[in-house]
Design a protein around this motif. Structure first.
Motif: not given
Lengths: 792, 242
Positions: A698-702, B65, B89, B92-93, B121
């Protein structure tokens, strides 16, 4: 707060339990289902057996019944004097056709004699409403409760009966129950039909007048003394009553109501023996998986506790308490559930069987067994995990485990790799890395689906059995029984009745069949060799012609007599000139109900040394003219009984819905709960094992959807793999149950409809979906920050 | 209270009066007590301070976060504090790379696949092989985490973080679990990403020795930035010692 009073370790216990409340509850429910199932079926079995015993005892249900054509009352002294007889009485019992307002179809019934004043007698009645008959009024009768209720009849109401060919108007004065008709079923039928089978009781003198039995009886009923030899008594009775036209005395095992009741109790016994252990096995298995994985996630804490100086035993006891609380909760759930369902089932049975009393009461030892077995289950399910706790070295436990090694991955996954994305790869490698864990999950889900199938297939099987019996074997619309054998010209009388399309004659005779020491009292049915209505079919359900000589046996009868084609069977005819013959078995055929024996009609008559005579016909009728036909049959003196296939079939379906349906519903409920318990636990434990990994992603952006796919995709994949396994396990369970349901009355075929598989799969998939949604909610609440700061 | 953008360079982050409190009543913890900060694009910032000083909270808020109790955060011109979960999200992505103290690699994926997990992604990623080459792991791409040393695992994590060519790279104690020799190899990889990809980089550490490689060092204590120190000539990581 109460929790403050506890020692720290116990506080941890309380809070840990609270943290895993969902999983704990799911396990408790699975255990509860096993316990509840056991209590329900075992308790019901005992309640039913005890009720039956008490009912039989209190109302003196006959041990032996000896029907004759006509015997003088004075013979009673001789009967009473036979060794082993505790008490004997005589009575008149006869078949009647009943005509009730509002029912166009003729009703088959029985009428019995009553003593002049109510005295305790054998096969006594329980007067529910109204009053006893007045000997001064010949038209007064008592009526069986179920029948009266089905037709809305009560004291003061009237009905007509054809008594020995004479139509009579009768008045009901009382409504009764009888131990003889707990399962009120017409001879030759397979299910009780409250509407189509009526029983009346009448003053003896009046009945004797109607049937020309003044100073005579046509049935002796006996109570035997304890320890007497019933078979010997039956032989002596047959000898004594031979010249009075005895068709053969029989014990309770051949009494139709008791036979069916016994069958029902046997089925309960079987279900109670087979299903609860399976439920508990699933529970054991679930405990094993869940507790094992739970303890793995607590590894560091265990190390820490040990490092602080808690002994192995202290720590093991800590986890045992945790398991203990869950198991005790399960037992509690089971006791409440089992007792509640047992009561519901008892009400259903009482309504169905018309017991004067029926209380669901499971004795203490049943509860003790349930508790004891559950505790055993707990021990078996958690033994290895708790032993691991004890063996864990504190230094090892406190070092974070190295990342699991996925390097030995399957080649086929790697070959696929080019085609799949990383999340899918994670799913496949995770399953491959922990094949045992995945296998356990698949097995658990498969078992719950198997249970669902095993619990609900019997409906399919019964439906199939009925379909074959009514639409392949017995295709007639109406069966007409005559009072006495008639010349085969009688069939033309019936042929001329309105609406009759074709008629086929039959002759049924009472016989005793012997093969060495094995003996059966049966009827042989003589039919036309090329009969089209009531047919004989082979094991492939293809119609076969009855050979011109020899006897054809149903597979069950052949099995009971241990005889095969070509062997000679001793046939002792119990009617007419009563010849005793050796007849070769010329074939064995498939039947799902009863234990039939067939012969060519002409051959049968030749063996009996009689001209062509018949005692009934099968009819195919025009459905538009049934009312006219029924009117005619009700007023035909030679007709002793009429059975209607369609009504019988409907009655069967209704009965099935009422009795089996309720039971199947409860079982399905249990199995469904287990499916939810298994699937939810799997999803939940996976989440706690992989929460950190998922939070990192989630932190990585998923997105939430993307990480849900990783977790729930695995669950979904395992569930789908589990479906065929579940179907197989269900089939095996059904096969086991079918084998133990094989009785003289019914052979349930192993038939599982596609809808049953589909339904079970649907329940499992819904359980998976529901669990997935519950877990998804937790995925949404994953703490992203906490995971970054802590190591594994 | 330091907030100095020295020239007219583009601003990567701007924080205004950030506060963050946890709990309520007597148990209230003030993690941030009013932080104002501007970080120009391409700058390498080291956040130093004792534990509980608010460094991680600040980093988490900047990285999308966590959200502040009050105050605003801008990423370029967009206000992060106005984003909902879905947009955070996406933020961050697309823009942020994270490196954690405990690597947080996916054990079931190889080094290359761990990187590919992110590049699959992202909008404008480099090839996973290239990212791994940048951290010096081109020889170990097909290894699983279990087959890599701690330093190698951390370099995979850095490759994973930079492969999407993020605008910002957040590193929370990246060398905390490593010995100094391995730590320097890891810091070199971070410095190289900062230099070659012009990634704005913020590193949290306890370790004052690392501060010398930063363009700017922020000293945090008690929920505030106490002091800021600029290094016109930052050291190369191999010059560091601790």
């Amino acid at each position: 707060m109460l929790i403050e009073l506890l020692k720290p370790l116990n506080r941890k216990l309380v809070r840990d339990l609270w943290a895993i409340k969902g999983q704990g509850l799911a396990i408790a429910i699975v255990i509860g289902c096993g316990v509840g199932m056991y209590l329900m079926s075992r308790g019901m079995l005992l309640s039913l057996s005890e009720t039956r015993a008490a009912y039989y005892e209190r109302y003196r249900f006959a041990d032996v019944v000896a029907p004759v054509k006509r015997a003088p009352n004075a013979l009673l002294d001789e009967i009473t004097a036979l060794p082993g007889v505790r008490r004997a009485e005589t009575r008149i019992r006869a078949g009647v056709i009943l005509d009730v307002e509002g029912s166009s179809a003729p009703i088959t019934g029985e009428i019995q004699s009553l003593p002049e004043v109510p005295t305790p007698h054998i096969n006594d009645i329980v007067l529910r409403r109204g009053r006893y008959v007045d000997p001064q009024h010949e038209e007064e009768v008592l009526a069986l409760d179920a029948f009266a209720e089905a037709h809305g009849l009560g004291p003061g109401d009237h009905l007509h009966a054809i008594l020995n060919g004479t139509r009579k108007r009768l008045t009901i004065t009382g409504i009764v129950l009888s131990p003889e008709y707990i399962y009120a079923i017409s001879p030759g039928e397979i299910v009780p039909d409250k509407k189509r089978f009526g029983v009346l009781w009448m003053n003896r003198e009046a009945l004797a007048n109607a049937f020309d039995l003044d100073g005579a009886f046509n049935e002796a009923v006996l109570l035997t003394s304890a320890g007497s030899n019933e078979d010997a008594l039956i032989d002596q009775l047959d000898t004594l009553l031979k010249r009075y036209g005895a068709t053969g005395a029989y014990g309770r095992d051949q009494q139709i109501s008791d036979q069916f009741l016994t069958n029902e109790i046997d089925q309960l016994e079987t279900i109670g023996r087979i299903l609860p252990p399976i439920f508990l096995l699933v529970a054991t298995f679930l405990l094993n998986v869940v507790v094992g994985r739970l303890i793995d996630t607590e590894r560091e804490q265990i190390g820490l506790l040990k490092a602080f100086g808690y002994t192995d035993r202290d720590v093991a006891i800590h986890y045992l308490k945790m398991i203990g609380v869950i198991v005790l909760l399960g037992i509690l759930v089971g006791i409440v559930l089992g007792t509640w369902l047992g009561r519901g089932l008892a009400n259903m049975y009482q309504d169905f069987f018309k017991f004067p009393f029926l209380l669901f009461r499971a004795p203490l030892q049943v509860y003790l067994v349930a508790v004891g077995v559950s505790l055993l289950v707990a021990v078996a399910g958690t033994f290895s995990s708790v032993r691991r706790v004890m063996q864990l070295e504190p230094a090892v436990a406190m070092v974070p485990p190295p990342p699991p090694d996925y390097s030995r991955s399957a080649r086929w996954i790697e070959r696929l790799s080019a085609w799949i994305d990383q999340p899918t790869r994670m799913i496949l490698r995770h399953i491959y890395r922990w094949p045992r864990r995945a296998a356990m999950a698949v097995l658990g889900i498969g078992m719950s689906m198997g249970l669902l199938i095993g619990a609900s297939f019997s409906m399919d099987a019964m439906m199939y059995m009925v379909d074959i019996s009514f639409n392949v074997i017995d295709r007639q619309d109406v069966t007409v029984n005559f009072f006495d054998p008639r010349n085969d010209r009688a069939i033309y009388d019936v042929m001329h009745a309105p609406g009759v399309i074709t008629a086929e004659p039959f002759r049924a005779i009472p016989v005793v069949l012997r093969n060495g020491p094995r003996m059966r009292r049966e009827s042989i049915v003589g039919i036309l060799p090329d009969a089209q209505l009531s047919r004989v079919v082979d094991t492939e359900l293809k119609p076969v012609e009855v050979p011109p000589a020899g006897i054809v046996l149903s597979d069950k009868l052949a099995e009971l007599l241990q005889i095969g084609p070509g062997e000679l069977l001793r046939v002792e005819v119990r009617t007419g000139r009563r010849p005793e013959l050796d007849v070769p078995v010329s074939g064995v055929v498939k039947t799902y109900m009863g234990t039939a024996a067939y012969m060519d009609l002409a051959h049968l008559n030749r063996l009996l040394g009689e001209d062509t005579s018949i005692n009934g016909t099968y009819l195919l009728v025009d459905p538009l003219q049934t009312d006219a036909l029924y009117r005619e049959l009700k007023n035909t003196p030679l007709v002793a009984g009429v059975s209607l296939q369609e009504q019988a079939q409907n009655a069967f379906y209704e009965t099935l819905q009422d009795s089996l349906g309720t039971f199947v519903f409860f079982n399905t409920l249990f199995a469904g709960l287990i499916a939810v318990g298994v699937v939810y636990n799997n999803a939940r434990i996976s989440l706690s094992e992989r929460g950190r990994e998922l939070a990192s992603l989630r932190v990585l952006g998923l997105t939430r959807g993307e990480i849900s796919y990783i977790l729930l995709g695995e669950l979904g994949l395992l569930t789908i793999i589990a479906l065929p396994l579940g179907a197989l396990l269900g089939y095996l369970l059904a096969a086991t149950l079918v084998m133990s349901f094989d009785t003289e009355l019914f052979r349930i075929p192993l038939v599982i409809g596609p809808s049953t598989y589909g339904y079970a799969a649907l329940v499992v998939l819904l359980a998976a979906l529901g669990s997935g949604l519950l877990v998804r909610r937790r995925i949404d609440r994953l703490d992203l920050i906490a995971v970054l700061k802590t190591r594994e | 209270m330091e907030s100095t953008a020295t020239d007219s360079e583009a601003i990567a982050f701007r924080a205004e009066k950030l506060t963050k409190t946890y709990g309520s009543g007597e148990a209230t913890v003030h993690a941030l007590r009013g932080v104002d900060l501007e970080v120009p694009s391409g700058e390498m910032v080291v956040l130093l301070g004792p534990s509980g000083s608010g460094k991680s909270t600040l980093l988490n808020i900047l990285g999308g976060l966590d959200s502040p109790t009050s105050g605003r955060v801008f990423f370029g011109r967009r206000e992060l504090t106005a984003f909902d979960d879905r947009h955070l999200t996406l933020f961050r992505r697309e823009h942020v790379g994270f490196v954690f103290q405990f690597y947080n690699l996916i054990p079931s994926l190889t080094a290359r696949e761990n990187v590919a997990l992110v590049t699959e992604i992202s909008k404008n990623p480099m090839r996973p092989e290239e990212a791994l080459r940048l951290v010096g792991l081109e020889q170990r791409m097909e290894h699983f985490p279990a087959q890599l040393s701690g330093g190698e695992q951390q370099r995979v994590a850095i490759a994973r973080a930079i492969a999407k060519q993020p605008n910002v790279l957040f590193c929370d104690e990246p060398t905390g679990a490593l010995d100094s020799k391995t730590g320097i190899v890891v810091l070199e990889a971070i410095a190289r990403a900062n230099r070659e990809l012009d990634t704005t980089t913020m590193i949290i550490t306890h370790n004052a020795g690392i501060a010398d490689m930063a363009d700017r060092v922020l000293y945090m204590a008690d929920g505030r930035i106490q002091r800021s120190e600029r290094h016109p000539e930052p050291c190369a990581p191999d010059q560091l010692s601790w």
